[in-house]
Structures are given as structure tokens and as C-alpha cells.
Design an enzyme around this catalytic site. Structure first.
Site, mmCIF file in Angstrom:
data_model
loop_
_atom_site.group_PDB
_atom_site.id
_atom_site.type_symbol
_atom_site.label_atom_id
_atom_site.label_comp_id
_atom_site.label_asym_id
_atom_site.label_seq_id
_atom_site.Cartn_x
_atom_site.Cartn_y
_atom_site.Cartn_z
ATOM 1 N N ASP A 1 -10.291 -4.150 -2.664
ATOM 2 C CA ASP A 1 -10.028 -3.428 -1.414
ATOM 3 C C ASP A 1 -11.338 -3.302 -0.619
ATOM 4 O O ASP A 1 -11.631 -2.242 -0.051
ATOM 5 C CB ASP A 1 -9.401 -2.056 -1.686
ATOM 6 C CG ASP A 1 -8.837 -1.410 -0.424
ATOM 7 O OD1 ASP A 1 -8.836 -2.073 0.636
ATOM 8 O OD2 ASP A 1 -8.405 -0.245 -0.496
ATOM 9 N N HIS B 1 0.900 -1.152 0.000
ATOM 10 C CA HIS B 1 0.000 0.000 0.000
ATOM 11 C C HIS B 1 0.934 1.196 0.000
ATOM 12 O O HIS B 1 1.602 1.453 0.999
ATOM 13 C CB HIS B 1 -0.877 -0.041 1.257
ATOM 14 C CG HIS B 1 -1.610 1.234 1.552
ATOM 15 N ND1 HIS B 1 -2.974 1.303 1.586
ATOM 16 C CD2 HIS B 1 -1.169 2.498 1.842
ATOM 17 C CE1 HIS B 1 -3.348 2.547 1.875
ATOM 18 N NE2 HIS B 1 -2.275 3.289 2.050
ATOM 19 N N GLY C 1 -12.872 3.983 2.934
ATOM 20 C CA GLY C 1 -13.123 2.634 2.431
ATOM 21 C C GLY C 1 -14.496 2.463 1.840
ATOM 22 O O GLY C 1 -15.429 3.203 2.157
HETATM 23 ZN ZN ZN Z 1 -4.534 -0.140 1.063
#
Ligand code: ZN
Length: 399
Positions: free
Chosen positions: A279, A175, A294
Site C-alpha cells: 500500500d 478496500h 498513508g
Molecule cells: Zn486501501
């Protein structure tokens, strides 16, 4: 257990044909036309049969944050999205830095019995950013390590982790985010760390996988290092393809500009993107209101990619199958992602012509966090089959 699927439009990465697939004992045992078996049979006329999808980037939040998601709700969400294998991130509580946590996750997932799981181990112990000695004790079921959501800021710790990963043949999943820049410019934060991690991979010879690439610059760096022969694979998330920054929604990395979206689509067409990974990051409404980044994405991934890439941008369905099934299977070193004798009988039946409205109330995930509620898309998952067993069936189809 046996299963025969008849009269389907069969599509995988290497092509398509009209015909039947027979699964025996969990494995694809015959493919062809006019197969006849005395066993459970699905008439798939009008539907497309593909290898089920493999998601390299998933948060099931278990242990520790099971109010957001747990292995059972996550597994149900995965199969509703057409996935039968997930690669789970380590940012649980406790952080997954030991085989104890790995074993807890794997046992629970196998009890639920819907999807296969690879559990990622953290790069540094408990995400402390420095200590990597826990990597000495792992067994060879671990194929990928990652500090997802954080990245490793200490260059020397990352370099040492990559050296060790090269020795142990582990993939370091990155990431890419330089935290000292995140507050000011999330674009430079991604770009600069992508470049550092690529350079470390080049120096160490370690295999790396760059997660959720979202900018033109980061993608260009990856293309450059791929062309130099560095062992790098990369993924793009459906929301970075389907949305641009006219939509305000907090994900990390952020939703980017339309020019980034177009560049990523071109990179997919030219074969530089190895994998679509969701993700999948479920949150409660409250956590989302408090700014948690998210998107709950595992149930909408195929429809978003089919609509955006295949229908709107002319990508072949075989290419989409390659990046949603074949390539992630190869990275995880499992025999999935291809409809051929000897491969796992993990398949998905989709209705490509079906236009439908995304409705978060139908999500199996505990996370209803998506800006795509009410969005019209094509490509509905009708059935998901794992090892010849039906693990999901849409109640809206009667087959
Ligand atoms: Zn990530």
C-alpha cells in the site's frame, strides 16, 4: 542479453540450494552448480538470491498527483525495494476509469523500463459510487478492478460489479471500509465491510482480493469464507505487522493493537495470508501534516518483513518468498516468482546479515512519509535484476 549469477544462496517458495542461475533473453535458462558461461557474471558469494518481489498494492500518483510521486520516481523506488512488478491503484486524477488512462500509465512505465505494471481500473466510473458501465469497454489486459481508498458504499452497485466481474473473470480488489462508521470506529468500519464483500463474493462466485487486512475480526471472517471455498485472497501490509498502536501514524486502515499484529502473523504462518503488499502511498510533508493517510513503504517492505517475520517470528524465508513473489505473480497471472527454467529472469540479491538504518534521505520515492526513519532492520536489497538486466544496484556493495 545474458547474465550469470554465481555462488548464491538461492531461495524461492519451494526451497533453497547453493548455486548458480543463468538468464538468457530475459528468461531463466539454466539453474544448478558450477555453471560456466562467457557472459556478464555476478559473484554472489555470501548473498541470497530470490525471485524479485511483486507488489499488488501501489500508488504511483500518476497522472494528477505527480508532486507526490510519478511513474519514474515510483519505479526507481520499487526496484530499490527489490520489486519488479507493481499493481497500481486507480485513485489518480483523472481517476483510472478508462483504457486511455491505463494506456498512458503503461506507456510511461515501459518508457522508464524498470518495472512491469498492471493498472487497476476503478469499480465505478470516476469513483461516483454507482455507475459501472465503463467496465463493459475494457480489454483483457485488465485483470483487477478496485475502488481503493474508497470502497463502494452502494451495495447494489458492488453486487452488480461482482456479477459482471464473474462473467469477465476479473478480480475485485476490496478496500473494506464502511464510510458511515469511519468517523466513529475504524475497526467496525473495516470488519463490517469485509463481511459484506465476502458475502457478495459467495453469492456471485466472483474472485475477490481483500486489501490490507488489519484486524483479528476481518482476518477471522476471511478464514471462515476461505474454508467454505469462497474465492478470496487477501493481503497484509508490512506496516500492520511491524508497528502497533503505540506508534501514532496516520494510515488507512489504522495501525492496530499488538494482539491484531500477533494474530496476523499467526495467519501468515498458517497460510491464510496470500500476499504481502505495501500500500505504498507517498505524500508530501505538507499533505501529511494536513492529515493525509498513508506510508511510503515500497523501499522498506522486504527488510521489515524479513526482520519481523523471519528473524523475530521464525517464518521460513521460502514462505516469505511465496507471499512476496509467487502468490502475487499468480494473482496477476504472470510468469514470475519462481526460480525455475522458463520463468522471467526477475530476481533480487539480498544481504540477510546486513543490519542497517532506514534513512528516508536515501529514498528514491518522492514520499519520505514513514515513521520508520532511523529504524534498524536486517535484509538489505543489494541488486535488483529484471529480465536479466540490472535495474538497481546498491552503491554500498561493490560486486
Ligand atoms: Zn486501501
Amino acid at each position: 542479453m545474458e547474465l550469470l549469477i554465481k555462488s548464491a544462496n538461492v531461495v524461492d517458495w519451494c526451497g533453497s540450494y547453493f548455486g548458480d542461475v543463468y538468464i538468457n533473453d530475459g528468461i531463466i535458462s539454466e539453474v544448478g552448480k558450477n555453471l560456466n558461461k562467457d557472459c556478464k557474471t555476478i559473484d554472489a558469494k555470501g548473498l541470497t538470491l530470490m525471485p524479485s518481489f511483486v507488489d499488488l498494492h501501489v500508488h504511483f500518483r500518476d497522472p494528477g498527483f505527480t508532486y507526490k510521486e510519478d511513474i519514474e520516481s515510483g519505479s526507481k523506488a520499487a526496484v530499490r525495494g527489490g520489486f519488479t512488478m507493481v499493481n497500481l491503484m486507480a485513485n489518480t486524477n483523472p481517476v483510472c476509469s478508462s483504457m486511455d488512462v491505463v494506456n498512458y500509465v503503461k506507456e510511461k512505465a515501459s518508457k522508464v523500463g524498470l518495472v512491469d505494471v498492471h493498472q487497476v481500473l476503478s469499480i465505478t466510473r470516476n469513483f461516483d459510487g454507482k455507475e459501472i458501465s465503463h467496465l463493459e469497454d475494457i480489454d483483457n489486459s485488465i485483470k483487477i478492478i478496485s475502488e481503493d481508498g474508497k470502497d463502494v458504499m452502494d451495495g447494489n452497485a458492488m453486487l452488480e460489479a461482482m456479477k459482471l466481474s464473474k462473467q469477465k473473470d476479473l478480480i475485485v480488489m476490496c478496500h473494506c471500509e464502511e464510510h458511515s462508521l469511519s468517523k466513529y470506529d475504524m475497526r467496525i468500519a473495516e470488519n463490517i465491510m469485509t463481511l459484506r464483500n465476502l458475502e457478495f463474493a459467495k453469492i456471485t462466485g466472483c474472485k475477490i482480493h481483500i486489501a490490507h487486512v488489519s484486524t483479528i475480526e476481518a482476518m477471522r471472517y476471511i478464514i471462515r469464507y476461505k474454508n467454505e471455498g469462497v474465492k478470496v485472497t487477501c493481503e497484509v501490509a508490512p506496516h500492520h505487522l511491524f508497528l502497533n498502536d503505540s506508534v501514532k501514524y496516520r494510515v488507512n486502515p489504522p495501525i492496530r493493537k499488538e494482539e491484531d499484529v500477533l494474530f496476523l502473523i499467526e495467519a501468515i504462518k498458517k497460510g491464510y495470508v496470500d500476499v504481502i503488499a505495501t500500500d505504498h502511498a507517498p505524500h508530501t510533508e505538507e499533505d501529511k501534516e494536513n492529515g493525509a493517510p498513508g506510508i511510503s513503504g515500497i523501499e522498506t517492505a522486504f527488510s521489515l518483513c524479513y526482520t519481523k517475520l523471519v528473524k523475530e517470528n521464525g517464518l521460513s524465508l521460502s514462505k516469505l518468498s511465496e507471499i512476496m513473489s509467487k502468490n502475487p505473480s499468480e494473482i496477476l497471472d504472470v510468469k514470475k516468482g519462481t526460480i525455475e527454467i522458463g520463468y522471467d529472469g526477475d530476481l533480487v540479491l539480498v544481504d540477510l546479515n546486513k543490519k542497517y538504518e532506514i534513512n528516508v534521505d536515501e529514498f528514491k520515492s518522492k514520499g519520505k512519509n514513514t515513521p520508520l526513519n532511523g529504524q534498524h532492520v536486517y535484509g538489505k536489497v543489494v541488486k535488483t535484476i529484471k529480465g536479466g538486466k540490472e535495474v538497481y544496484s546498491s552503491s554500498k556493495y561493490n560486486i
